[in-house]
Design a protein around this motif. Structure first.
Motif, PDB file in Angstrom:
ATOM      1  N   GLU A 166       0.823  -1.201   0.000  1.00 18.37           N
ATOM      2  CA  GLU A 166       0.000   0.000   0.000  1.00 18.37           C
ATOM      3  C   GLU A 166       0.863   1.260   0.000  1.00 18.37           C
ATOM      4  O   GLU A 166       0.543   2.244  -0.668  1.00 18.37           O
ATOM      5  N   ALA A 167       1.957   1.235   0.750  1.00 17.03           N
ATOM      6  CA  ALA A 167       2.843   2.404   0.803  1.00 17.03           C
ATOM      7  C   ALA A 167       3.459   2.688  -0.561  1.00 17.03           C
ATOM      8  O   ALA A 167       3.604   3.850  -0.970  1.00 17.03           O
ATOM      9  N   ILE A 168       3.806   1.627  -1.275  1.00 18.62           N
ATOM     10  CA  ILE A 168       4.371   1.799  -2.628  1.00 18.62           C
ATOM     11  C   ILE A 168       3.315   2.347  -3.569  1.00 18.62           C
ATOM     12  O   ILE A 168       3.552   3.298  -4.335  1.00 18.62           O
ATOM     13  N   LEU A 169       2.112   1.773  -3.531  1.00 16.98           N
ATOM     14  CA  LEU A 169       1.044   2.211  -4.432  1.00 16.98           C
ATOM     15  C   LEU A 169       0.615   3.646  -4.141  1.00 16.98           C
ATOM     16  O   LEU A 169       0.241   4.394  -5.048  1.00 16.98           O
ATOM     17  N   GLU A 170       0.667   4.032  -2.877  1.00 14.72           N
ATOM     18  CA  GLU A 170       0.295   5.402  -2.516  1.00 14.72           C
ATOM     19  C   GLU A 170       1.428   6.395  -2.758  1.00 14.72           C
ATOM     20  O   GLU A 170       1.249   7.604  -2.592  1.00 14.72           O
ATOM     21  N   GLY A 171       2.605   5.882  -3.152  1.00 17.36           N
ATOM     22  CA  GLY A 171       3.730   6.772  -3.433  1.00 17.36           C
ATOM     23  C   GLY A 171       4.450   7.243  -2.190  1.00 17.36           C
ATOM     24  O   GLY A 171       5.239   8.194  -2.229  1.00 17.36           O
ATOM     25  N   GLN A 172       4.195   6.605  -1.043  1.00 17.03           N
ATOM     26  CA  GLN A 172       4.853   7.006   0.215  1.00 17.03           C
ATOM     27  C   GLN A 172       6.305   6.570   0.244  1.00 17.03           C
ATOM     28  O   GLN A 172       7.141   7.213   0.888  1.00 17.03           O
ATOM     29  N   ILE A 173       6.601   5.454  -0.428  1.00 11.42           N
ATOM     30  CA  ILE A 173       7.995   5.003  -0.579  1.00 11.42           C
ATOM     31  C   ILE A 173       8.202   4.564  -2.022  1.00 11.42           C
ATOM     32  O   ILE A 173       7.236   4.279  -2.743  1.00 11.42           O
ATOM     33  N   GLN A 174       9.460   4.516  -2.439  1.00  6.59           N
ATOM     34  CA  GLN A 174       9.782   4.036  -3.769  1.00  6.59           C
ATOM     35  C   GLN A 174       9.744   2.497  -3.792  1.00  6.59           C
ATOM     36  O   GLN A 174       9.868   1.841  -2.749  1.00  6.59           O
ATOM     37  N   ASN A 175       9.592   1.968  -4.966  1.00  8.92           N
ATOM     38  CA  ASN A 175       9.502   0.507  -5.117  1.00  8.92           C
ATOM     39  C   ASN A 175      10.908  -0.092  -5.149  1.00  8.92           C
ATOM     40  O   ASN A 175      11.392  -0.529  -6.187  1.00  8.92           O
ATOM     41  N   ASN A 176      11.573  -0.069  -3.988  1.00  3.92           N
ATOM     42  CA  ASN A 176      12.902  -0.683  -3.896  1.00  3.92           C
ATOM     43  C   ASN A 176      13.086  -1.272  -2.502  1.00  3.92           C
ATOM     44  O   ASN A 176      12.376  -0.928  -1.550  1.00  3.92           O
ATOM     45  N   LYS A 177      14.068  -2.142  -2.377  1.00  2.00           N
ATOM     46  CA  LYS A 177      14.240  -2.899  -1.135  1.00  2.00           C
ATOM     47  C   LYS A 177      14.679  -2.006   0.024  1.00  2.00           C
ATOM     48  O   LYS A 177      14.232  -2.189   1.170  1.00  2.00           O
ATOM     49  N   GLU A 178      15.543  -1.061  -0.242  1.00  2.00           N
ATOM     50  CA  GLU A 178      16.071  -0.210   0.830  1.00  2.00           C
ATOM     51  C   GLU A 178      14.943   0.524   1.556  1.00  2.00           C
ATOM     52  O   GLU A 178      14.832   0.485   2.785  1.00  2.00           O
TER      53      GLU A 178
END
Length: 471
Positions: A441-453
């Protein structure tokens, strides 16, 4: 009509003719190959009829090629088949047939060429060309099939009521040939379709759907569906589609005829694809409109939730129609469920989050979804059509931009369930799924980037709030 030049382009005809002469067998190439030869269409299926044993003739022909050409014999049917390069050669003895009312399986007896031609479904498929040396290339056309090809007519060689009652699958074949060849159906023959439509119920679903899929794959499949509807054949196996037909009105408010709209969408999508299952998505996209139809005094007719209801209806319809219950069904179901989503992205106020969610939900099928959406634009007002298509251009551009930036199409969570269990020394449990869902959800909402770090940083924060400690 002289076919020597055309027949001589395939040496097999001379070869079969010579072997037939040595065996004393009157032999012909018949049916679809003759029809397609006359029409200049390619055909790889060669059907041979001899007055005598087709198996014996096939055996001699196979031996003339040597051991590398296999022969398949079907004694129960009195037929044999040879596969030669890209061609399939089928041999059978001339026969006559009679039928019981409860089955399309005929009682078969040896017959003459004329009796064999009489049992065939349509005049255009009842022509034969002699292969014996003395009459090589001679066309035998007792039912004026050549004339019907020129007239572009589908017609039964004998009484259509008998033809269709004997083998009701021929009714589906009549419409399939009319659709593929862009022919009309003779008036008496079409009347035979109407009179015998209910006989289709003795035919297996597998045989019906095989013919229907060929209609769907035609250049203009709507023509076939209109014939199926008018003849009442469609009513026998696809009532949900029949229910789409018709317009309801209250005062000055009415809705479009969803049957003819669906056919227009189906024709539209043929421009983009010859994929059978994307075409099935076009057929199914509004299938639930009849059951979701409501009238609202302020806004008129509504079909709220028809995309979700249609997706839920898809498995039962596929199962009943004997369509595959596998990834192909799920693909159609997905496109039906999502077909309204892209138009909601037209507004400039739509966030990247909404685009990311569409990309995530559609995955690799997002391009096909956009094809379906474009095909779904039907209006007699060309300006309105062009406006909608221009809006979809904007949506596709937005999808490209977000995908290039965020890479969320079919993304897998950067942190797996196994890693979460290892980091926090957890057993498989509900909390693992909840943490993965929060990261997604955080990735889809743009709160974090789609990466492991960034996913791991979030994971530790989420874990801390839950009182979890890493090893």
């Amino acid at each position: 009509m002289n076919f020597k030049v055309q027949l001589d382009t395939l040496p097999i005809f001379r070869q079969v003719g010579k072997i037939a002469d040595t065996m004393g067998l009157e032999t012909y190439v018949v049916g679809g190959y003759v029809r397609d030869l006359i029409m200049g269409r390619p055909c790889k299926d060669l059907d041979f009829v001899c007055v005598g044993s087709g198996i014996a003739l096939a055996t001699q022909v196979s031996e003339s090629f040597g051991k590398h050409v296999p022969l398949s014999v079907f004694k129960n049917f009195g037929t044999a088949m040879i596969k030669l390069d890209d061609y399939e050669l089928e041999f059978v003895g001339a026969r006559k047939e009679s039928y019981r009312t409860d089955s399309r399986k005929p009682l078969v007896e040896d017959g003459t060429l004329q009796e064999d031609q009489e049992r065939r479904d349509f005049t255009i498929n009842a022509m034969a060309i002699c292969l014996n040396e003395s009459r090589f290339g001679e066309l035998i056309d007792p039912f004026n099939g050549l004339k019907d090809i020129k007239r572009k007519i589908i017609k039964t060689p004998t009484d259509s009521n008998i033809t269709f009652s004997d083998d009701p699958l021929r009714m589906m074949r009549a419409i399939r040939f009319a659709t593929q060849l862009n022919f009309d159906i003779d008036a008496d023959t079409f009347d035979g379709l109407i009179q015998n439509a209910e006989r289709l119920r003795i035919i297996s679903g597998e045989r019906i759907i095989d013919e229907l899929n060929k209609i769907i794959l035609a250049e203009k499949p709507s023509y076939g569906f209109k014939l199926l509807f008018a003849s009442k054949l469609l009513h026998q196996f696809f009532p949900e589609m029949v229910e789409l037909q018709g317009v309801d009105s209250v005062g000055d408010k009415s809705h479009k005829d969803n049957f003819y709209h669906t056919l227009q969408v189906l024709d539209n999508i043929t421009v983009f694809t010859d994929d059978l299952w994307l075409r099935w998505a076009a057929i199914m996209h509004d299938i639930a409109k009849p059951v979701t139809k409501r009238f609202n005094q302020k806004v008129g007719w509504t079909f709220h939730g028809h995309e979700d209801k249609g997706a839920r209806m898809t498995p039962s319809i596929f199962r009943r129609l004997k369509l595959p219950m596998d990834e192909r069904m799920k693909y159609v179901q997905k496109l039906v469920r999502l077909h309204l989503r892209p138009i909601a992205l037209v507004s400039d106020k739509v966030t990247d989050s909404a685009v990311r969610r569409l990309l995530f939900d559609a995955g690799d099928d997002v391009d096909d979804l956009m094809k379906l959406c474009r095909a779904d634009v039907t209006s007699k007002n060309n300006n309105k059509v062009q406006k909608y298509l221009a809006n979809f251009d904007k949506v596709e551009q937005r999808i490209l931009e977000v995908e290039e930036k965020d890479h969320v199409r079919n993304f897998q969570p950067p942190v797996s369930g196994e890693e979460i269990m290892s980091i926090f020394d957890l057993e498989p449990s509900k909390i693992i799924g909840e943490l993965k869902e929060d990261i997604k959800e955080a990735i889809l909402e743009g709160q974090i980037q789609n990466n492991k770090e960034e996913a791991l940083q979030l994971l530790y924060r989420l874990a801390e709030k839950r009182g979890l400690k890493s090893k």
